[in-house]
Enzyme design. Sequence first.
Site, PDB file in Angstrom:
ATOM      1  NE  ARG A 222      -3.361  -2.512  -7.980  1.00 30.12           N
ATOM      2  CZ  ARG A 222      -1.966  -2.365  -7.205  1.00 30.12           C
ATOM      3  NH1 ARG A 222      -1.332  -1.185  -7.631  1.00 30.12           N
ATOM      4  NH2 ARG A 222      -1.576  -3.111  -6.340  1.00 30.12           N
ATOM      5  CE1 TYR A 223       0.560  -5.968 -17.282  1.00 31.64           C
ATOM      6  CE2 TYR A 223      -1.785  -6.032 -17.154  1.00 31.64           C
ATOM      7  CZ  TYR A 223      -0.701  -6.711 -17.716  1.00 31.64           C
ATOM      8  OH  TYR A 223      -0.545  -7.737 -17.949  1.00 31.64           O
ATOM      9  CB  CYS A 224       1.077  -0.469 -10.205  1.00 30.97           C
ATOM     10  SG  CYS A 224       1.341   0.655  -9.152  1.00 30.97           S
ATOM     11  CB  ILE A 225       2.578   1.876 -15.464  1.00 33.91           C
ATOM     12  CG1 ILE A 225       1.867   0.530 -15.606  1.00 33.91           C
ATOM     13  CG2 ILE A 225       3.922   2.260 -16.447  1.00 33.91           C
ATOM     14  CD1 ILE A 225       2.945  -0.441 -15.801  1.00 33.91           C
TER      15      ILE A 225
ATOM     16  CG  HIS B 211       6.453  -4.056  -9.689  1.00 32.34           C
ATOM     17  ND1 HIS B 211       7.064  -2.846  -9.712  1.00 32.34           N
ATOM     18  CD2 HIS B 211       7.351  -4.901  -9.661  1.00 32.34           C
ATOM     19  CE1 HIS B 211       8.330  -3.307  -9.130  1.00 32.34           C
ATOM     20  NE2 HIS B 211       8.431  -4.506  -9.221  1.00 32.34           N
TER      21      HIS B 211
END
Length: 247
Positions: free
Chosen positions: A217-220, A205
Amino acid sequence: TDAGGSFYDRGHQYTSAIFVANDEERAIAEASKKALDESDRFSKPIVTPIVDAVPFYAAEEYHQDYYKKKPTHYQRYRVGSGRDRFIEKHWGQADYSSKSSDYAKPSQAEIKARLTPMQFKVTQHEGTEPPFQNEYWDNKKAGIYVDIVSGEPLFSSTDKFKSGTGWPSFTKPVQPDHIVEKKDFTMIWPRTEVRSKHADSHLGHVFSDGPEPTGLRYCINSGALRFVPVEDLEAEGYGDYLKLFQY
Protein backbone atom coordinates in the site's frame (compact mmCIF):
# COMPACT_ATOMS: atom_id res chain seq x y z
CA THR A 1 10.45 15.52 -39.48
CA ASP A 2 8.31 18.59 -38.70
CA ALA A 3 8.39 21.34 -41.32
CA GLY A 4 5.94 23.52 -39.41
CA GLY A 5 7.75 24.12 -36.14
CA SER A 6 8.95 22.27 -33.07
CA PHE A 7 6.47 20.52 -30.74
CA TYR A 8 4.23 23.22 -29.19
CA ASP A 9 6.10 26.04 -30.96
CA ARG A 10 4.74 26.62 -34.46
CA GLY A 11 6.00 28.79 -37.29
CA HIS A 12 9.09 29.09 -39.49
CA GLN A 13 11.12 30.65 -36.67
CA TYR A 14 10.83 27.39 -34.73
CA THR A 15 11.87 25.05 -37.55
CA SER A 16 15.24 23.31 -37.60
CA ALA A 17 18.09 24.02 -40.03
CA ILE A 18 21.70 23.01 -40.59
CA PHE A 19 23.96 25.96 -41.42
CA VAL A 20 27.16 25.28 -43.35
CA ALA A 21 30.08 27.60 -44.02
CA ASN A 22 31.72 25.76 -46.93
CA ASP A 23 31.48 22.81 -49.30
CA GLU A 24 33.21 20.44 -46.86
CA GLU A 25 30.66 21.16 -44.13
CA ARG A 26 27.83 20.78 -46.65
CA ALA A 27 29.09 17.36 -47.72
CA ILE A 28 29.34 16.23 -44.08
CA ALA A 29 25.85 17.54 -43.32
CA GLU A 30 24.33 15.89 -46.39
CA ALA A 31 25.95 12.55 -45.57
CA SER A 32 24.75 12.72 -41.96
CA LYS A 33 21.21 13.65 -42.98
CA LYS A 34 21.11 10.87 -45.59
CA ALA A 35 22.35 8.27 -43.07
CA LEU A 36 19.72 9.28 -40.53
CA ASP A 37 16.98 9.27 -43.17
CA GLU A 38 17.95 5.75 -44.24
CA SER A 39 18.19 4.45 -40.68
CA ASP A 40 14.39 4.22 -40.36
CA ARG A 41 14.66 5.73 -36.90
CA PHE A 42 11.74 7.99 -37.81
CA SER A 43 8.56 7.10 -39.67
CA LYS A 44 8.66 10.40 -41.57
CA PRO A 45 11.41 11.83 -43.80
CA ILE A 46 13.96 14.29 -42.44
CA VAL A 47 12.87 17.76 -43.59
CA THR A 48 15.63 19.84 -41.96
CA PRO A 49 17.15 21.97 -44.74
CA ILE A 50 20.89 22.47 -45.25
CA VAL A 51 21.52 26.15 -45.96
CA ASP A 52 24.42 28.55 -46.27
CA ALA A 53 25.48 30.20 -43.04
CA VAL A 54 24.32 33.78 -42.59
CA PRO A 55 25.13 36.44 -39.98
CA PHE A 56 23.98 35.34 -36.54
CA TYR A 57 22.17 37.73 -34.23
CA ALA A 58 21.77 36.94 -30.54
CA ALA A 59 18.21 36.87 -29.23
CA GLU A 60 16.97 39.25 -26.56
CA GLU A 61 18.46 38.85 -23.10
CA TYR A 62 15.32 37.30 -21.61
CA HIS A 63 15.73 34.39 -24.05
CA GLN A 64 19.30 33.64 -22.96
CA ASP A 65 19.78 30.61 -20.67
CA TYR A 66 16.03 30.38 -20.20
CA TYR A 67 16.35 26.83 -18.85
CA LYS A 68 18.49 28.22 -16.02
CA LYS A 69 16.40 31.31 -15.31
CA LYS A 70 13.05 29.51 -15.40
CA PRO A 71 13.87 25.84 -14.72
CA THR A 72 10.36 24.93 -13.57
CA HIS A 73 8.67 26.49 -16.59
CA TYR A 74 11.24 24.91 -18.90
CA GLN A 75 10.76 21.47 -17.38
CA ARG A 76 6.98 21.77 -17.68
CA TYR A 77 7.45 22.68 -21.34
CA ARG A 78 9.72 19.70 -21.96
CA VAL A 79 7.23 17.29 -20.46
CA GLY A 80 4.03 18.95 -21.63
CA SER A 81 5.14 19.53 -25.21
CA GLY A 82 6.07 15.89 -25.70
CA ARG A 83 9.75 16.71 -26.25
CA ASP A 84 11.09 14.30 -23.63
CA ARG A 85 8.72 11.52 -24.73
CA PHE A 86 9.80 11.99 -28.34
CA ILE A 87 13.47 11.79 -27.38
CA GLU A 88 12.87 8.71 -25.23
CA LYS A 89 10.90 6.97 -27.98
CA HIS A 90 13.43 7.59 -30.74
CA TRP A 91 16.75 7.91 -28.93
CA GLY A 92 16.37 6.01 -25.67
CA GLN A 93 15.48 6.61 -22.04
CA ALA A 94 15.03 10.27 -21.13
CA ASP A 95 16.97 11.35 -18.06
CA TYR A 96 14.94 13.31 -15.49
CA SER A 97 17.75 13.11 -12.96
CA SER A 98 18.40 16.23 -10.93
CA LYS A 99 22.09 15.49 -11.51
CA SER A 100 21.73 15.50 -15.29
CA SER A 101 22.09 18.48 -17.59
CA ASP A 102 18.46 18.03 -18.64
CA TYR A 103 16.79 18.53 -15.28
CA ALA A 104 17.84 20.77 -12.45
CA LYS A 105 15.63 20.93 -9.40
CA PRO A 106 14.33 24.49 -8.94
CA SER A 107 15.41 26.54 -5.96
CA GLN A 108 13.39 26.32 -2.77
CA ALA A 109 12.22 29.89 -3.35
CA GLU A 110 10.84 29.07 -6.79
CA ILE A 111 9.20 25.85 -5.62
CA LYS A 112 7.59 27.69 -2.73
CA ALA A 113 6.32 30.41 -5.07
CA ARG A 114 4.41 28.03 -7.30
CA LEU A 115 3.16 25.46 -4.80
CA THR A 116 0.44 25.85 -2.22
CA PRO A 117 1.62 25.98 1.40
CA MET A 118 0.46 22.39 1.93
CA GLN A 119 2.16 21.13 -1.24
CA PHE A 120 5.39 22.80 -0.18
CA LYS A 121 5.16 21.42 3.35
CA VAL A 122 4.51 17.90 2.07
CA THR A 123 7.15 17.72 -0.65
CA GLN A 124 9.95 19.79 0.88
CA HIS A 125 9.48 19.25 4.61
CA GLU A 126 8.06 15.71 4.82
CA GLY A 127 4.65 16.96 5.87
CA THR A 128 1.42 14.96 5.95
CA GLU A 129 -1.90 16.39 4.81
CA PRO A 130 -5.17 15.62 6.66
CA PRO A 131 -6.92 12.37 5.69
CA PHE A 132 -10.16 12.70 3.72
CA GLN A 133 -9.38 16.40 3.22
CA ASN A 134 -7.08 16.27 0.24
CA GLU A 135 -7.56 16.47 -3.50
CA TYR A 136 -7.17 12.90 -4.74
CA TRP A 137 -8.09 10.55 -1.89
CA ASP A 138 -11.41 9.73 -3.57
CA ASN A 139 -10.52 10.51 -7.18
CA LYS A 140 -11.92 7.78 -9.44
CA LYS A 141 -10.98 9.24 -12.81
CA ALA A 142 -8.66 7.39 -15.20
CA GLY A 143 -5.18 8.82 -15.65
CA ILE A 144 -1.73 9.01 -14.12
CA TYR A 145 -0.28 10.89 -11.18
CA VAL A 146 2.98 12.79 -11.68
CA ASP A 147 5.33 14.59 -9.32
CA ILE A 148 4.01 18.09 -8.58
CA VAL A 149 7.53 19.55 -8.91
CA SER A 150 9.22 17.67 -11.76
CA GLY A 151 6.35 16.06 -13.66
CA GLU A 152 7.94 12.61 -13.54
CA PRO A 153 5.30 9.83 -13.77
CA LEU A 154 4.72 8.07 -10.44
CA PHE A 155 1.39 6.23 -10.17
CA SER A 156 -1.60 5.19 -12.27
CA SER A 157 -5.31 5.08 -11.55
CA THR A 158 -5.20 1.45 -12.71
CA ASP A 159 -3.30 0.61 -9.51
CA LYS A 160 -5.30 2.87 -7.18
CA PHE A 161 -7.58 1.30 -4.59
CA LYS A 162 -9.84 2.37 -1.74
CA SER A 163 -7.84 1.80 1.43
CA GLY A 164 -10.13 3.59 3.86
CA THR A 165 -7.21 5.65 5.16
CA GLY A 166 -8.24 8.96 3.58
CA TRP A 167 -5.12 9.24 1.39
CA PRO A 168 -4.57 8.12 -2.21
CA SER A 169 -3.39 4.51 -2.11
CA PHE A 170 -1.73 2.45 -4.85
CA THR A 171 -0.52 -1.14 -5.10
CA LYS A 172 2.56 -0.19 -7.11
CA PRO A 173 4.25 2.72 -8.90
CA VAL A 174 3.70 3.10 -12.63
CA GLN A 175 7.41 3.86 -13.07
CA PRO A 176 9.37 1.99 -10.37
CA ASP A 177 12.67 3.65 -11.25
CA HIS A 178 11.16 7.03 -10.36
CA ILE A 179 10.62 5.93 -6.76
CA VAL A 180 13.20 5.97 -3.95
CA GLU A 181 12.55 4.27 -0.62
CA LYS A 182 14.23 5.35 2.62
CA LYS A 183 13.96 4.23 6.23
CA ASP A 184 12.03 6.72 8.33
CA PHE A 185 12.58 6.73 12.11
CA THR A 186 10.52 9.82 12.97
CA MET A 187 7.82 7.70 14.62
CA ILE A 188 8.11 5.18 17.46
CA TRP A 189 8.33 2.38 14.90
CA PRO A 190 10.37 2.52 11.68
CA ARG A 191 8.54 3.15 8.42
CA THR A 192 9.55 3.18 4.76
CA GLU A 193 9.40 6.64 3.25
CA VAL A 194 8.70 7.07 -0.47
CA ARG A 195 10.33 9.92 -2.43
CA SER A 196 10.49 10.80 -6.10
CA LYS A 197 13.87 10.11 -7.65
CA HIS A 198 14.42 13.24 -9.68
CA ALA A 199 12.71 16.03 -7.75
CA ASP A 200 13.46 14.33 -4.41
CA SER A 201 9.93 15.17 -3.27
CA HIS A 202 8.55 13.50 -0.17
CA LEU A 203 5.53 11.51 -1.38
CA GLY A 204 4.41 9.41 1.57
CA HIS A 205 5.11 5.89 2.84
CA VAL A 206 4.72 2.31 1.68
CA PHE A 207 3.25 -0.43 3.89
CA SER A 208 2.92 -4.19 3.52
CA ASP A 209 -0.83 -4.34 4.20
CA GLY A 210 -2.12 -3.78 0.67
CA PRO A 211 -4.19 -6.02 -1.60
CA GLU A 212 -2.97 -8.46 -4.21
CA PRO A 213 -1.11 -8.72 -6.49
CA THR A 214 1.68 -6.86 -4.65
CA GLY A 215 0.47 -6.86 -1.05
CA LEU A 216 1.73 -3.28 -0.82
CA ARG A 217 0.00 0.00 0.00
CA TYR A 218 1.69 3.13 -1.26
CA CYS A 219 0.06 5.76 0.96
CA ILE A 220 0.69 9.02 -0.89
CA ASN A 221 -0.07 12.66 -0.15
CA SER A 222 -2.24 14.37 -2.76
CA GLY A 223 -0.09 17.46 -2.26
CA ALA A 224 2.88 15.69 -3.85
CA LEU A 225 0.92 14.80 -6.97
CA ARG A 226 -0.59 16.29 -10.09
CA PHE A 227 -3.26 14.25 -11.84
CA VAL A 228 -3.19 13.98 -15.64
CA PRO A 229 -6.49 12.55 -16.97
CA VAL A 230 -6.29 9.93 -19.69
CA GLU A 231 -7.73 12.29 -22.31
CA ASP A 232 -4.84 14.72 -21.74
CA LEU A 233 -1.96 12.23 -21.69
CA GLU A 234 -0.98 12.66 -25.33
CA ALA A 235 -1.19 16.45 -25.27
CA GLU A 236 0.90 16.69 -22.10
CA GLY A 237 3.63 14.38 -23.36
CA TYR A 238 2.63 11.20 -21.54
CA GLY A 239 1.29 9.35 -24.58
CA ASP A 240 3.34 6.25 -23.80
CA TYR A 241 1.03 5.59 -20.83
CA LEU A 242 -2.13 5.41 -22.93
CA LYS A 243 -1.54 1.67 -23.30
CA LEU A 244 -2.46 1.27 -19.63
CA PHE A 245 -6.03 2.25 -20.47
CA GLN A 246 -6.51 0.31 -23.70
CA TYR A 247 -8.51 -2.71 -22.66
